[in-house]
Design a protein around this motif. Structure first.
Motif, PDB file in Angstrom:
ATOM      1  N   ARG A 198       0.402   3.237   2.793  1.00 44.12           N
ATOM      2  CA  ARG A 198       0.071   4.045   1.831  1.00 44.12           C
ATOM      3  C   ARG A 198      -1.280   4.776   2.338  1.00 44.12           C
ATOM      4  O   ARG A 198      -2.337   4.284   2.931  1.00 44.12           O
ATOM      5  CB  ARG A 198      -0.205   3.465   0.620  1.00 44.12           C
ATOM      6  CG  ARG A 198       0.801   3.073  -0.443  1.00 44.12           C
ATOM      7  CD  ARG A 198       0.446   2.766  -1.616  1.00 44.12           C
ATOM      8  NE  ARG A 198       1.571   2.523  -2.617  1.00 44.12           N
ATOM      9  CZ  ARG A 198       2.200   3.457  -3.146  1.00 44.12           C
ATOM     10  NH1 ARG A 198       1.890   4.718  -3.268  1.00 44.12           N
ATOM     11  NH2 ARG A 198       3.563   3.066  -3.993  1.00 44.12           N
ATOM     12  N   TYR A 199      -1.493   6.096   2.327  1.00 46.68           N
ATOM     13  CA  TYR A 199      -2.449   6.796   2.405  1.00 46.68           C
ATOM     14  C   TYR A 199      -3.044   7.635   0.910  1.00 46.68           C
ATOM     15  O   TYR A 199      -2.668   8.425   0.597  1.00 46.68           O
ATOM     16  CB  TYR A 199      -2.255   7.971   3.364  1.00 46.68           C
ATOM     17  CG  TYR A 199      -2.142   7.442   4.737  1.00 46.68           C
ATOM     18  CD1 TYR A 199      -3.166   7.039   5.662  1.00 46.68           C
ATOM     19  CD2 TYR A 199      -0.972   7.756   5.243  1.00 46.68           C
ATOM     20  CE1 TYR A 199      -2.948   6.643   6.739  1.00 46.68           C
ATOM     21  CE2 TYR A 199      -0.557   7.001   6.692  1.00 46.68           C
ATOM     22  CZ  TYR A 199      -1.742   6.454   7.332  1.00 46.68           C
ATOM     23  OH  TYR A 199      -1.366   6.238   8.706  1.00 46.68           O
ATOM     24  N   GLY A 200      -3.858   6.546   0.219  1.00 43.07           N
ATOM     25  CA  GLY A 200      -4.267   7.152  -1.173  1.00 43.07           C
ATOM     26  C   GLY A 200      -2.846   7.161  -2.326  1.00 43.07           C
ATOM     27  O   GLY A 200      -2.267   6.133  -2.108  1.00 43.07           O
ATOM     28  N   ASP A 201      -2.486   8.267  -2.533  1.00 41.20           N
ATOM     29  CA  ASP A 201      -1.122   8.220  -3.548  1.00 41.20           C
ATOM     30  C   ASP A 201      -0.086   8.750  -2.395  1.00 41.20           C
ATOM     31  O   ASP A 201       1.082   8.646  -2.945  1.00 41.20           O
ATOM     32  CB  ASP A 201      -1.344   9.319  -4.383  1.00 41.20           C
ATOM     33  CG  ASP A 201      -2.545   8.990  -5.363  1.00 41.20           C
ATOM     34  OD1 ASP A 201      -2.774   7.955  -5.761  1.00 41.20           O
ATOM     35  OD2 ASP A 201      -3.227  10.031  -5.815  1.00 41.20           O
ATOM     36  N   HIS A 202      -0.160   8.867  -1.184  1.00 42.76           N
ATOM     37  CA  HIS A 202       1.026   9.181  -0.508  1.00 42.76           C
ATOM     38  C   HIS A 202       1.500   8.028   0.458  1.00 42.76           C
ATOM     39  O   HIS A 202       0.787   7.237   1.000  1.00 42.76           O
ATOM     40  CB  HIS A 202       0.651  10.256   1.065  1.00 42.76           C
ATOM     41  CG  HIS A 202       1.521  10.549   1.849  1.00 42.76           C
ATOM     42  ND1 HIS A 202       2.857  11.142   1.257  1.00 42.76           N
ATOM     43  CD2 HIS A 202       1.550  10.279   3.126  1.00 42.76           C
ATOM     44  CE1 HIS A 202       3.608  11.257   2.517  1.00 42.76           C
ATOM     45  NE2 HIS A 202       2.819  10.937   3.589  1.00 42.76           N
ATOM     46  N   LEU A 203       2.827   7.699   0.100  1.00 44.98           N
ATOM     47  CA  LEU A 203       3.554   6.666   0.537  1.00 44.98           C
ATOM     48  C   LEU A 203       4.084   7.093   1.864  1.00 44.98           C
ATOM     49  O   LEU A 203       5.252   7.673   1.795  1.00 44.98           O
ATOM     50  CB  LEU A 203       4.539   6.149  -0.642  1.00 44.98           C
ATOM     51  CG  LEU A 203       5.053   4.875  -0.030  1.00 44.98           C
ATOM     52  CD1 LEU A 203       4.347   3.637   0.038  1.00 44.98           C
ATOM     53  CD2 LEU A 203       6.214   4.475  -1.143  1.00 44.98           C
ATOM     54  N   ALA A 204       3.585   6.882   3.203  1.00 43.04           N
ATOM     55  CA  ALA A 204       4.137   7.205   4.360  1.00 43.04           C
ATOM     56  C   ALA A 204       5.228   6.422   4.641  1.00 43.04           C
ATOM     57  O   ALA A 204       6.092   6.947   5.489  1.00 43.04           O
ATOM     58  CB  ALA A 204       2.896   7.245   5.294  1.00 43.04           C
ATOM     59  N   VAL A 205       5.238   5.166   4.635  1.00 43.00           N
ATOM     60  CA  VAL A 205       6.233   4.267   5.143  1.00 43.00           C
ATOM     61  C   VAL A 205       6.306   3.180   4.002  1.00 43.00           C
ATOM     62  O   VAL A 205       5.547   2.547   3.198  1.00 43.00           O
ATOM     63  CB  VAL A 205       5.789   3.404   6.277  1.00 43.00           C
ATOM     64  CG1 VAL A 205       6.802   2.341   6.637  1.00 43.00           C
ATOM     65  CG2 VAL A 205       5.429   4.352   7.436  1.00 43.00           C
ATOM     66  N   ASP A 206       7.828   3.337   3.523  1.00 41.13           N
ATOM     67  CA  ASP A 206       8.140   2.303   2.205  1.00 41.13           C
ATOM     68  C   ASP A 206       9.265   1.514   2.581  1.00 41.13           C
ATOM     69  O   ASP A 206      10.246   1.827   2.583  1.00 41.13           O
ATOM     70  CB  ASP A 206       8.679   3.562   1.371  1.00 41.13           C
ATOM     71  CG  ASP A 206       9.167   3.187  -0.016  1.00 41.13           C
ATOM     72  OD1 ASP A 206       8.969   1.931  -0.160  1.00 41.13           O
ATOM     73  OD2 ASP A 206       9.623   3.841  -0.696  1.00 41.13           O
ATOM     74  N   ASP A 207       8.736   0.195   2.644  1.00 42.13           N
ATOM     75  CA  ASP A 207       9.523  -1.061   2.572  1.00 42.13           C
ATOM     76  C   ASP A 207      10.395  -0.942   3.811  1.00 42.13           C
ATOM     77  O   ASP A 207      11.669  -1.065   3.644  1.00 42.13           O
ATOM     78  CB  ASP A 207      10.342  -1.122   1.457  1.00 42.13           C
ATOM     79  CG  ASP A 207      10.888  -2.536   1.263  1.00 42.13           C
ATOM     80  OD1 ASP A 207      10.281  -3.438   1.777  1.00 42.13           O
ATOM     81  OD2 ASP A 207      12.033  -2.576   0.507  1.00 42.13           O
ATOM     82  N   VAL A 208      10.123  -0.607   5.031  1.00 44.52           N
ATOM     83  CA  VAL A 208      10.825  -0.558   6.262  1.00 44.52           C
ATOM     84  C   VAL A 208      11.172  -1.692   6.962  1.00 44.52           C
ATOM     85  O   VAL A 208      10.225  -2.462   7.022  1.00 44.52           O
ATOM     86  CB  VAL A 208      10.164   0.431   7.286  1.00 44.52           C
ATOM     87  CG1 VAL A 208      10.923   0.354   8.553  1.00 44.52           C
ATOM     88  CG2 VAL A 208      10.302   1.820   6.798  1.00 44.52           C
ATOM     89  N   SER A 209      12.265  -2.064   7.012  1.00 40.86           N
ATOM     90  CA  SER A 209      12.934  -3.571   7.590  1.00 40.86           C
ATOM     91  C   SER A 209      14.142  -3.286   8.526  1.00 40.86           C
ATOM     92  O   SER A 209      15.248  -2.427   8.285  1.00 40.86           O
ATOM     93  CB  SER A 209      13.179  -4.304   6.560  1.00 40.86           C
ATOM     94  OG  SER A 209      12.282  -4.676   5.554  1.00 40.86           O
ATOM     95  N   PHE A 210      13.767  -3.696   9.781  1.00 38.74           N
ATOM     96  CA  PHE A 210      15.046  -3.719  10.814  1.00 38.74           C
ATOM     97  C   PHE A 210      14.290  -4.555  11.843  1.00 38.74           C
ATOM     98  O   PHE A 210      13.420  -4.983  11.832  1.00 38.74           O
ATOM     99  CB  PHE A 210      15.368  -2.375  11.296  1.00 38.74           C
ATOM    100  CG  PHE A 210      14.198  -1.631  11.948  1.00 38.74           C
ATOM    101  CD1 PHE A 210      14.040  -1.770  13.468  1.00 38.74           C
ATOM    102  CD2 PHE A 210      13.457  -0.773  11.629  1.00 38.74           C
ATOM    103  CE1 PHE A 210      12.993  -0.950  13.954  1.00 38.74           C
ATOM    104  CE2 PHE A 210      12.318  -0.079  12.066  1.00 38.74           C
ATOM    105  CZ  PHE A 210      12.202  -0.273  13.299  1.00 38.74           C
ATOM    106  N   THR A 211      15.394  -5.107  12.902  1.00 38.91           N
ATOM    107  CA  THR A 211      15.095  -5.810  13.957  1.00 38.91           C
ATOM    108  C   THR A 211      15.331  -5.218  15.347  1.00 38.91           C
ATOM    109  O   THR A 211      16.241  -4.133  15.437  1.00 38.91           O
ATOM    110  CB  THR A 211      15.838  -7.159  13.908  1.00 38.91           C
ATOM    111  OG1 THR A 211      17.297  -6.830  14.039  1.00 38.91           O
ATOM    112  CG2 THR A 211      15.448  -7.842  12.547  1.00 38.91           C
ATOM    113  N   VAL A 212      14.840  -5.619  16.137  1.00 37.56           N
ATOM    114  CA  VAL A 212      14.997  -5.041  17.575  1.00 37.56           C
ATOM    115  C   VAL A 212      15.380  -6.124  18.808  1.00 37.56           C
ATOM    116  O   VAL A 212      14.514  -7.070  18.993  1.00 37.56           O
ATOM    117  CB  VAL A 212      13.842  -4.333  18.145  1.00 37.56           C
ATOM    118  CG1 VAL A 212      14.401  -3.675  19.504  1.00 37.56           C
ATOM    119  CG2 VAL A 212      13.459  -3.162  17.335  1.00 37.56           C
TER     120      VAL A 212
END
Length: 293
Positions: free
Chosen positions: A10-24
């Motif tokens: 989050r950047y203040g009220d802005h949610l830039a990345v939201d619960d990102v899940s994956f594998t490499v």
């Protein structure tokens, strides 16, 4: 294996990345795609420790990633990090030493890679005197110095000509062949489709699709193009078929299943000649537009 677990920023009220899940997975190349502002760069910065996540974790080889782990990662940032007024070979040698290489080894390895990428005669030139494409080549070389255990590359193919794209692709395949996981972002979806073992699609900070190209295509609607020797308007009344478009003898249809497609074909044959009945396989670009809308 690199694993992202619920990464959020989050950047203040802005949610830039939201619960990102994956594998490499080890030895796999994963393409990270999404529009401008989707959150790809922010996610990569959290992987590298440049940004701290608001929530979630980055795991490496089954445990929380450490600073020591990250010191062995190869990283190519969105904002290129080389010094414009320094000679190319000198600064690559310095960066290699920061990765723990001896000065001699770093210089030799850098010179070999510069030669491979067509910059063998520019080793003493300042970076700012190179074309943007050649500066990109130098930045790529910096990311693979020091035998990285993971590669995280933000738009590595941007600005490269076709020959350099092929060289870069070969270099990445050499690393995956040695078991190195590779995560890279790109807007060149055809290239991602060709190179990657798996694809992660990000939109508005969330993962909206992930899997192999075949798995992503399997989520697309079943669609056929039917071309007959006569007007195809009759398909509008065919059972189990949604008509997308009809133009004279050609119809674009979405059967509910393969059985409905077979019935449609038999009906078309019974009504006269059939010139074409073909499954339409969507491109990655079409799938991306569908899931990221």
């Amino acid at each position: 294996m690199l694993e992202l677990r619920g990464l959020t920023r989050r950047y203040g009220d802005h949610l830039a990345v939201d619960d990102v899940s994956f594998t490499v997975p080890d030895g796999a190349m994963v393409g990270f795609v999404g529009g401008n502002g989707a959150g790809k760069t922010t996610t990569m910065r959290m992987v590298m420790g440049v940004l701290a996540p608001t929530a979630g974790e980055v795991h490496w080889r089954g445990r929380a990633v450490t600073r020591a782990d990250r010191s062995r990662f190869g990283y190519m940032p969105e904002e290129r990090g080389l010094y414009p007024k320094q000679p190319v070979l000198a600064q690559l040698t310095y960066l290699g030493q920061l990765h723990g290489m001896s000065a001699t080894h770093a210089r030799e390895r850098s010179a070999d890679l510069l030669e491979r990428f067509g910059l063998g005669e520019r080793v003493k030139d300042k970076l700012e005197t190179l074309s943007l494409g050649n500066q990109q080549r130098a930045q790529i070389i910096a990311s693979v110095l020091g035998d990285p255990t993971l590669l995280v590359l933000d738009e590595p193919f941007s600005g490269l000509d076709p020959a350099a794209v092929d060289q870069m692709s070969e270099l990445l395949r050499e690393h995956t062949a040695q078991g190195v996981p590779v995560l890279f972002s790109s807007h060149q979806l055809e290239l991602v489709d060709r190179l990657c073992d798996a694809i992660v699609v990000l939109s508005r900070g969330r993962v909206v699709a992930q899997g192999t190209s075949e798995q992503l295509r399997a989520t697309a609607p079943l669609r056929y193009r039917l071309t007959t020797t006569h007007d195809a308007g009759w398909v509008r009344g065919a059972p189990g078929v949604t008509v997308v478009d009809v133009d004279g003898p050609t119809a674009l249809v979405e059967p509910t299943d393969e059985e409905a497609a077979e019935r449609l074909l038999l009906d078309a044959v019974a009504r006269g000649g059939v010139r074409e009945f073909a499954r339409i396989v969507p491109t990655l670009s079409e799938i991306y537009r569908e899931v990221a809308a």
